[in-house]
Design an enzyme around this catalytic site. Structure first.
Site, PDB file in Angstrom:
ATOM      1  N   SER A   1      27.470  41.439  43.875  1.00 48.00           N
ATOM      2  CA  SER A   1      28.101  40.168  43.751  1.00 48.00           C
ATOM      3  C   SER A   1      29.031  40.293  42.796  1.00 48.00           C
ATOM      4  CB  SER A   1      26.914  39.430  43.152  1.00 48.00           C
ATOM      5  OG  SER A   1      26.431  39.884  42.099  1.00 48.00           O
ATOM      6  N   GLY A   2      29.439  41.458  42.135  1.00 48.46           N
ATOM      7  CA  GLY A   2      30.346  41.581  41.257  1.00 48.46           C
ATOM      8  C   GLY A   2      31.838  41.687  41.800  1.00 48.46           C
ATOM      9  N   TYR A   3      32.669  41.798  40.887  1.00 51.53           N
ATOM     10  CA  TYR A   3      33.992  41.811  41.666  1.00 51.53           C
ATOM     11  C   TYR A   3      34.361  42.964  42.389  1.00 51.53           C
ATOM     12  CZ  TYR A   3      35.138  37.834  38.603  1.00 51.53           C
ATOM     13  OH  TYR A   3      35.215  36.745  37.594  1.00 51.53           O
TER      14      TYR A   3
ATOM     15  N   CYS B   1      39.560  52.447  36.399  1.00 52.55           N
ATOM     16  CA  CYS B   1      41.033  51.801  37.066  1.00 52.55           C
ATOM     17  C   CYS B   1      41.974  52.197  36.093  1.00 52.55           C
ATOM     18  CB  CYS B   1      40.920  50.209  36.903  1.00 52.55           C
ATOM     19  SG  CYS B   1      40.251  49.400  35.478  1.00 52.55           S
TER      20      CYS B   1
ATOM     21  N   ASN C   1      43.440  46.766  40.073  1.00 53.22           N
ATOM     22  CA  ASN C   1      42.240  47.582  39.538  1.00 53.22           C
ATOM     23  C   ASN C   1      40.969  47.303  40.284  1.00 53.22           C
ATOM     24  OD1 ASN C   1      42.568  44.729  38.452  1.00 53.22           O
ATOM     25  ND2 ASN C   1      40.689  45.102  37.720  1.00 53.22           N
TER      26      ASN C   1
END
Lengths: 349, 349, 349, 349
Positions: free
Chosen positions: A13-15, A150, A316
Site C-alpha cells: 500500500s506504500g508508494y 533512491c 525515486n
C-alpha cells in the site's frame, strides 16, 4: 510466451509497493498473486493506488494470509523487514527486499548508520545489493537481493564510472534535490501541502544514511570522508537530482570524462549519458523520467580548477525503488532486463 | 514627517524595476518621480506590474524624457547600464545601479568574468559595492553604489561571518537553488511554462559570474579557487537557497559557529540566524521570505568530518535586488535602514 | 499618533490566526496583548509562524490565561467558537469571531446548513456580518461582528453589484477554484503533498455551506436555488478564484456591467475592477493578491446568450479571513479603513 | 505478430506530435517512417522530445521530403492543415488530422466559430469526427478522420451519456480547468514561467471554440445556447478537468445517473466511471491520467435543486489529442482498440 511466474508483494500500500504493482500487472512474465496491507486489507488495490482502477480486481490481504509464491517482494518500513525476514524467505525461492535493512554487507557500517545492531547478520550476509549496474553478475545467481536507496542510487551511478575507470577521487560532495514522495505516504505537518508546497528545505545537510551505500559501492570504508551527501527537499513529487561535485586526483578534460562515462554505460539499458551543447534539456532532469526506469547522467568540468560536476537524475520510485527492483528481478530470472520497464517518460510534463 | 525626496527609475518595466516601484511607492521618505521603459512608454505602470493597480497613476516614460531628481536607480540590462552611466550620473547626486556593471572594483576581474574590458573604469572606481552588511561604512559616504547579484548575495552573506571572525576557509562550494524570476521577464523556450515547470535544471554547473563578487567580498583573488558555485533552476518563481559546503581549516563545533554567526549578525536588521532543533522551518527557506528583505542564514556541522553546511536564503528580487538597494539607499541617505522594508513575508505560502 | 489599543487573539496558531498576528503586529493603532494556543502554549509565536521570526517575542498562552483587552479576535474551529462565546464576549467591548458560527442571522438557515441548532441564538442575533462592503453602516455601530467565509466572500462581492443596481438574477453558478490553506493546518492524507500537489479535486461539487452567506447578502431565502456553488481544489496554497456564471433576467451589455460594477465599487478601498483589453492580467487573478486585502472583480458577457461571467479573486487568508476582519475592526473603531492593510501583493510571484 | 504498417507524422515537433511519436514508437503494429518539422529538420527527434532519447535514431525531415506511407497523421496548426490537405491525402490511404480544421461537418458552424469559410468543404465532408466513443461505427469505415479538441472531448464525454439515454438537458455549463500544454510549444509572455506559474487565469470566459464540437456531438444546432463553456488556466502542464453543471429537464436521482453512465460506458475501454464514497480520489482527477488515454467521468447531484455536476478528466495530449487519435487509428485499422495505449498513469505524481 512462456508461462508466467507468480509474484507477491508484502507491504503493497506504500508508494514503492504501488509502483511495483503497476509494473508487475503489466509485466510479460509475471502474474501478481497477492498484495498485502494490514491497514487496507479487503479493499481493492485501486482504492489506494487510483491509477490502477480498471486494471485489476486484486484486493489487499493481510500478511497473515500470504501464501507461497515464485517471487516475493518485501516493501516494509526499515526495521520491520529485517525482523520478519527469517519467515518471509521461506515463502519463495527468490526474494527482493526494498527496505534499507539488507543493503549493507558490513554490519558494522549498518550499526553505525542505523544506530542498532543488525538483527539477522547471517541472513543479511546472503543478500546481494540489487543495483544491476553495480552488481549484475552477482544478481544473476542471487536468491535474495536488496533494493537500494533512491538518493544513494543517483549518487553511486554518478560516481561508478570513476571507479570502473580507475580514476582516483579526492572528494565527492553530492548535493541532492529530492521530491516529496521520498518520505512515504504518511501525512505529517512537514508534508502538509501548505507547508511542503514550494519549499526548499534542508532535509539532511549532513549525515544522510545513503552515504553508506555509496561507500560500499565505491569500495570506501565507512570512515572514509571522501563522500559527503546533503539532501534538500524541493517542490516535486517524484524525482531526484544529484549534483555531485567531484574533485579527481588528476585533472580531467571533457574528452576524458566522455571516455570514462561511455566506458561504464555504453551498454547499459537504463543509463543514458545526457550532455548536449544546445537545447534546454542539456543535462539530466528528473521530470522527464517520471515513471521511467532511466538514470540519466551528465557532467561538466571547470577548466580552471578541474572540479567535475556530475549530474544524475532518476525517478525515486522507479530507478530509485520499484523499477530498479523489477530490473533486478529480470536479471535474477534471466529475462530480458528491460521486460516490463518500457515506459519512456513524458514530455512535456 | 520631513519632506520627501524625488526618486526615479531607469528601466522600470523589468522584475527588479517593478519591485523597486512597489517599495518606493510606499517608502516614507520617497516620492517616485519618473519610471522609464522604452517598450511600454505611455502605459500605466500597473499594466506591466499588475500588483500596483490602484496604487499609483504613474505612467512609463521614455528615458529620453528623464529629468533631474534626488536619487536615481538604474535597472538596465548588463552592458547597457555602464555604457549610459556617464550621462546618467549627471541626473542625480545619488545613484544606485542594479546591473552587474559596477560591482567589481578590480576591472581585470570584470574582464575575466564578463568577457570584455570595462567601458568606463574611472566611473566604476567611484562605485561602492552596495551590500550594507559588507560595506555599511563606505555606503554612508557613497554617492554611487552598485547592487549585488542575487546568488552572490546569498553566498557571501553565508560566508562573511567566517571572514569577520578570522576563520580560514579551505574550500567553499555553493550549491544554489534558484527561481525563474532570476532570468528576467523575457520569454524563451527555457522559460516556457510546460518546459520550465517542475524542472531541476543544471543552469550553471560551473563558471557562475557571481563568483567574482563573493571573491571580492571575501578578499580572495580572482584565481583563488576556494569558492565554487553551481546553480540549479528549480520550481520556484522567487527565491534563492544557497547550500554552502564549507571546509574550514580548523575544526569547528556547533558552539563555535553560533559565536561566529552571532558575532557577525546580531545587530543586523535584515539577517536572521535560523537554526532550530524542532519544527519544520529549522533552517532558512526562501518561500517565507517572498517580498521581504531578510536574508536567513543557518548552519549544520558534520561532527565526523568537520564539514560545515551553511544555508542561506533570500528573495532574489528583494535582498537579492530591489530590497537590498532600498536598504542601501536608506544607509546612503542616513535614514532608518529599515524604512520602506517592513513587510515580513507570508506563512503559509 | 494616539495611544494604541490592546488586542488579543483566541486561537492564534491556525493559519487565519497567524495572518491576524502578522497584520496586528504592524498595525498603527494596535498592540497585540495575548495570543492563545492550547497545543503550542509557552512556545514563541514564530515557532509556528516562521515569517514572524525577529518581529515579536510574543509567546502563545493557554486560553485559560486570557485577560481582558480592548478588542478580541476569536479564531477557533466551527462549533467551538459559539460554545465559548458567552464567556469570550465578557473579555472585551469589541469582538470579531472569524469562525462560521455567527455569520447567519437566520438560525433556521444555520441549522439547515450546519446540521444542528445554534447553541446561542440570542448571542448570534447581536452579531453583525462583518464584510464592510456589504454592511459598513451596521459595522460602525457594532460591538460584535463575524468574519465571512472565503468562498462566500469572493462570490458575494461578485454578485453584490447586481443587487445594488436592482438587476434581477435568474441564476448564478459560482465555480470556485481554491487553494490548500482553506482547509487549515491539520495534516491528513488529502493534504499530504504527494497527493495534494497538482490536484484538480472536486472538493464540494454541491452543497457548499458558504451558499448560505451569499443568500443572506443577496436577500434570497434559504430555499432559493438561484445561487449554486461548486468548489474545486487546485495547486495553490493561498487564493480563491470564483468564476460566477450569471444569467440576468434582462440582457446586459458590457457598458451596463461597467456601470453596475463602478456604481458599487468606485469608492471601495479594497475592491478593484479588473477588466483590460490587453496584457496577461486582464481578469482578476489570486496569485498577485497573496498577502493583500484586495478583492479584484471583473466580468465578461456572451453577446449571443447574455450570460455574464463574473470573475472574483481574493487571498482566502486576507480578504477571505484575517484581512477582512482587520478592515472590519478599522470600521468598528472609526479608524482609516486601510490601516495596517497596506501591502499591495507581489509580482512576479 | 503480423507485419507492421508504416506511419508518418506531418508536424511532429509540437507537443501533440511528440506524444504521437512516443505512442507510435512503442505501438505493436506500427513503424514510424517519417516525422516532419521545418524548424528542426535534420535534428534528432529526441533533441526536441527529450523523453525519446535512446528510443529512436529518427531525425526530423522537411515536409518537402515526405513520402507515401500507410497511415498519415497531420499535426499542423489550425488553418495550415486544411490548406495543405488536398496534397496530404494523396500520401496515404488513411489520414488523421489532429488540427481543428476538419472536426465540424457543418461548414456554416465552422465559419461562425473560426471566422472564415472552410477552404475545402468537399474534403471536409469526407472526414469522420474521430472520437471512438462518439463515432466508432463510422470510424471503422473511415479513410479520413479528425482529432477532437481537448476541452471539447472532456465536455462531450461528460454529456454523451445523457444523449444516449434520451435524457433532455435544459442547460449545461462546462467550467474547464486547463494546463499550460494546451497552448502549444511557442513561448510568449503569458506562458513565461514567472507569469504563468501559479496562475488561475480566465482564459476564455465565453466563446470557446470547442463549443461547436460539443454541439455537433449532442445534436444541438450552432445557435442552441444550451451548452456554455468557460476555460480557466491553472497551475498544471498536462490535464483538463471539466466541471459540467447540468440542469436536466426531469429530476434525476443518483441511481438514475449510475444507470445513464453505466449504460453509455460499461464496455468502453478508455472511459472509467469514478465516483467513490471514500478516499481522496473520489472524483476524476487529471493528474493520475498523465500519459494515459483514459477519460474518467463522475457525477454528483444536488438533491434540492436537481442540478447534476458531471466531472470529466483527461490528459489533454492523450485522450485530448494523440492518444485519442491512436485509439481512432486502432479502430480504423481493425486492431485491438487499446493497442499501444497501455500506460495506466502514475500515482503518486
Amino acid at each position: 510466451m512462456a508461462e508466467k511466474i507468480q509474484a507477491s508483494i508484502i507491504g503493497a500500500s506504500g508508494y514503492a509497493g504501488g509502483e511495483l504493482l503497476r509494473l508487475l500487472l503489466d509485466h510479460p512474465h509475471v502474474e501478481v498473486k497477492q498484495a498485502t496491507s494490514e491497514q487496507h486489507q479487503t479493499k481493492f488495490v485501486h482504492a489506494i493506488h487510483p491509477n490502477l482502477r480498471g486494471r485489476t480486481q486484486l484486493k489487499f490481504v493481510s500478511a497473515a494470509q500470504i501464501e507461497e509464491c515464485d517471487f516475493l517482494f518485501v516493501s516494509l518500513p526499515h526495521g520491520s523487514a529485517s525482523s520478519k525476514m527469517p519467515e518471509l524467505v521461506k515463502l519463495a525461492p527468490k526474494v527482493i527486499d526494498l527496505s534499507a535493512d539488507h543493503r549493507l554487507r558490513d554490519v558494522a557500517a549498518y550499526e553505525q548508520w542505523y544506530g542498532e545492531p543488525h538483527p539477522h547478520p547471517d541472513i543479511n550476509a546472503q543478500f546481494v545489493y540489487g543495483v544491476p549496474e553495480v552488481n549484475r553478475e552477482a544478481l544473476r545467481e542471487a536468491k535474495w537481493a536488496s533494493g537500494a536507496g533512491c538518493n544513494g542510487t543517483a549518487t553511486q551511478l554518478g560516481l561508478l564510472p570513476f571507479k570502473r575507470a580507475g580514476v582516483e577521487i579526492v572528494s565527492a560532495l553530492a548535493d541532492i534535490k529530492a521530491g516529496s514522495s521520498e518520505s512515504g505516504n504518511k501525512p505529517n505537518l512537514g508534508s502538509h501541502h501548505p507547508e511542503r508546497s514550494g519549499c526548499v528545505r534542508s532535509f539532511a545537510p549532513t549525515g544522510h544514511r545513503h552515504t553508506a551505500e555509496v561507500q560500499q559501492t565505491m569500495g570506501w570504508t565507512r570512515d572514509d570522508a571522501r563522500i559527503q551527501m546533503s539532501v534538500t527537499a524541493i517542490e516535486m513529487v517524484r524525482g531526484v537530482l544529484a549534483t555531485i561535485h567531484v574533485q579527481p586526483k588528476e585533472k580531467l578534460e571533457e574528452k576524458d570524462l566522455w571516455k570514462i562515462f561511455r566506458g561504464a554505460y555504453k551498454d547499459e539499458p537504463f543509463v543514458r549519458i545526457v550532455k548536449d551543447r544546445q537545447g534546454i534539456y542539456r543535462f539530466p532532469e528528473p521530470k522527464i523520467l517520471s515513471g521511467s526506469n532511466y538514470c540519466d547522467v551528465g557532467f561538466d568540468v571547470d577548466p580552471q580548477t578541474g572540479r567535475v560536476v556530475v549530474i544524475s537524475a532518476i525517478d525515486n520510485l522507479m530507478k530509485g525503488a520499484a523499477g530498479n527492483c523489477v530490473q533486478a528481478m529480470n536479471v535474477m530470472m534471466g529475462w530480458n532486463e528491460s521486460a516490463g520497464l518500457g515506459f519512456p517518460g513524458l514530455h512535456p510534463v
